[in-house]
Design a protein around this motif. Structure first.
Motif, PDB file in Angstrom:
ATOM      1  N   ARG A 273      -2.117   4.938   9.170  1.00  0.00           N
ATOM      2  CA  ARG A 273      -1.766   5.627   7.940  1.00  0.00           C
ATOM      3  C   ARG A 273      -0.816   6.796   8.173  1.00  0.00           C
ATOM      4  O   ARG A 273      -1.013   7.561   9.112  1.00  0.00           O
TER       5      ARG A 273
ATOM      6  N   ASP B 158       0.839  -1.200   0.000  1.00  0.00           N
ATOM      7  CA  ASP B 158       0.000   0.000   0.000  1.00  0.00           C
ATOM      8  C   ASP B 158       0.873   1.248   0.000  1.00  0.00           C
ATOM      9  O   ASP B 158       1.981   1.229   0.525  1.00  0.00           O
TER      10      ASP B 158
ATOM     11  N   ARG C 273       0.945  -3.318  12.368  1.00  0.00           N
ATOM     12  CA  ARG C 273       0.410  -2.396  11.379  1.00  0.00           C
ATOM     13  C   ARG C 273       0.268  -1.007  11.987  1.00  0.00           C
ATOM     14  O   ARG C 273      -0.400  -0.819  12.995  1.00  0.00           O
TER      15      ARG C 273
ATOM     16  N   ASP D 156       0.292   3.968   1.631  1.00  0.00           N
ATOM     17  CA  ASP D 156       0.113   4.847   2.795  1.00  0.00           C
ATOM     18  C   ASP D 156       1.059   4.543   3.956  1.00  0.00           C
ATOM     19  O   ASP D 156       0.875   5.056   5.049  1.00  0.00           O
TER      20      ASP D 156
ATOM     21  N   GLN E  27       1.244   1.998   5.693  1.00  0.00           N
ATOM     22  CA  GLN E  27       0.718   1.080   6.705  1.00  0.00           C
ATOM     23  C   GLN E  27       1.399  -0.275   6.574  1.00  0.00           C
ATOM     24  O   GLN E  27       1.477  -1.036   7.523  1.00  0.00           O
TER      25      GLN E  27
HETATM   26 MG    MG Z   1      -4.256   1.956   4.467  1.00  0.00          MG
END
Ligand code: MG
Ligand code: UDP
Length: 332
Positions: free
Chosen positions: A209, A103, A206, A105, A107
């Motif tokens: 963002r 991703d 995780r 972002d 993350q």
């Molecule tokens: Mg995300």
């Protein structure tokens, strides 16, 4: 990738980044990615940004990267098709030995890529990142996601990887396998599980963002969850069948009881409330079952239209895929 000359072929890996309105985070992501990639000198990396119809500056930011960096490729879809199809578009254009899906972002921490590549070189074919914790996500999102995985696993024989997103490394065999799935109702998680191959998890935390907003609200997540179940299994059809059968048996017993009761003690014509309750209950069950059937019929409808899964607006890729988004034209 074709290699010529007598130097030993260096392994090649594509970093595949689906993006939709990520202007706020792209520069940060790109810098971090570069920093990580530098630490893995024995692999040739290329970047493939799939712009999923962003309406902000995302694409022009990536084009700017490409000006000074020959590794940067982009593929802009003609509109927003959703992450699942953006990933398919990316996979269709990967020509390297492996791909890492990540991703934009942050993350998915790019730092994990080194470990993924290591495991790949040890012979694992699908190295997926599994969340140890989900900081920055609400209690409700965690609970619903856990329950969902449990339900999904209980209705299918395919092994589901819980707490796992799309962040993973896939080797050529997995890519070739995935390329054969041209269904238009796509759920990548279901497909990753379905194909099998030698899988290995690595755990990570995780992060929230880095910038920008999540594109998945509860409504989109719910739809994704329904797609996940219906693309995996026809169990709901069977459940509604079983349920109908169960209700019929109960109704039949109740019928016998009423008839016998009326024969022995006569009928007093009462029972309007219970009658109403039964009618409403059965009506509800029928509507629900119809809804379930409708879900699958809808899917058949969409599938039979055989539409392309995505359309490409523009790209700087030197090579065309041997198939576009069209299901029938996949060259396999
Ligand atoms: Mg995300
Ligand atoms: N994304 C995409 N198309 C969409 C929605 C999202 O390509 O229609 C991308 C998005 O830019 C990001 C990744 O998919 O790189 C994950 O999206 P997001 O972070 O919004 O989802 P979340 O992490 O909240 O599940």
């Amino acid at each position: 990738m074709a290699h010529t000359g007598d130097t030993p072929a260096r392994p090649t890996v594509t970093i595949l980044v689906p993006m939709f309105n990520e202007e706020a985070v792209l520069q940060l992501f790109y810098d971090e990615l570069n920093r990580v990639i530098e630490q893995i000198p024995h692999i040739d990396f290329v970047y493939l940004f799939v712009d999923d119809g962003s309406r902000d500056a995302s694409l022009s930011i990536v084009k700017n990267f490409a000006v000074n960096d020959a590794r940067v490729h982009y593929l802009a879809l003609s509109r927003n098709f959703g992450k699942e199809r953006a990933l398919l578009a990316g996979f269709d254009h990967v020509v390297t030995d492996a791909v890492v899906v990540i991703d934009a972002d942050l993350q998915d921490p790019p730092a994990l890529i080194a470990e993924m590549v290591d495991l790949w070189q040890q012979g694992y074919q699908d190295v997926y990142a599994q969340r140890r914790s989900r900081r920055g996500e609400t209690w409700l999102k965690r609970a619903t996601s856990n329950a969902y995985y449990r339900v999904l696993q209980s209705v299918t024989r395919v092994e589901i990887q819980a707490n796992t997103g799309d962040f993973r490394l896939l080797d050529r065999a997995c890519l070739d396998a995935l390329a054969r799935f041209r269904e238009s109702e796509r759920n990548m998680k279901a497909l990753f599980s379905w194909i099998g191959f030698k899988k290995q998890a690595i755990l990570f935390d995780r992060e929230p963002r880095a910038a920008g907003k999540s594109k998945f609200n509860y409504w989109r997540l719910t739809n994704l969850a329904v797609d996940g179940i219906t693309s995996f299994t026809t169990a709901p059809l069977r459940v509604s069948g079983f349920f109908g059968f169960l209700v019929s048996i109960v109704a039949f017993v109740y019928l016998l009881v009423t008839v016998i009761h009326a024969l022995l003690f006569g009928s007093d014509a009462a029972g309007y409330p219970s009658l109403m309750a039964v009618i409403l209950f059965l009506g509800g069950v029928q509507l629900m079952s119809l809804g379930v059937i409708g879900e699958y019929v809808g899917r058949i409808f969409n599938e039979t239209k055989d539409r392309p899964n995505y359309l490409i607006g523009e790209s700087n890729l030197p090579h065309e895929a041997d198939h576009d988004g069209t299901p029938g034209r996949n060259g396999h």
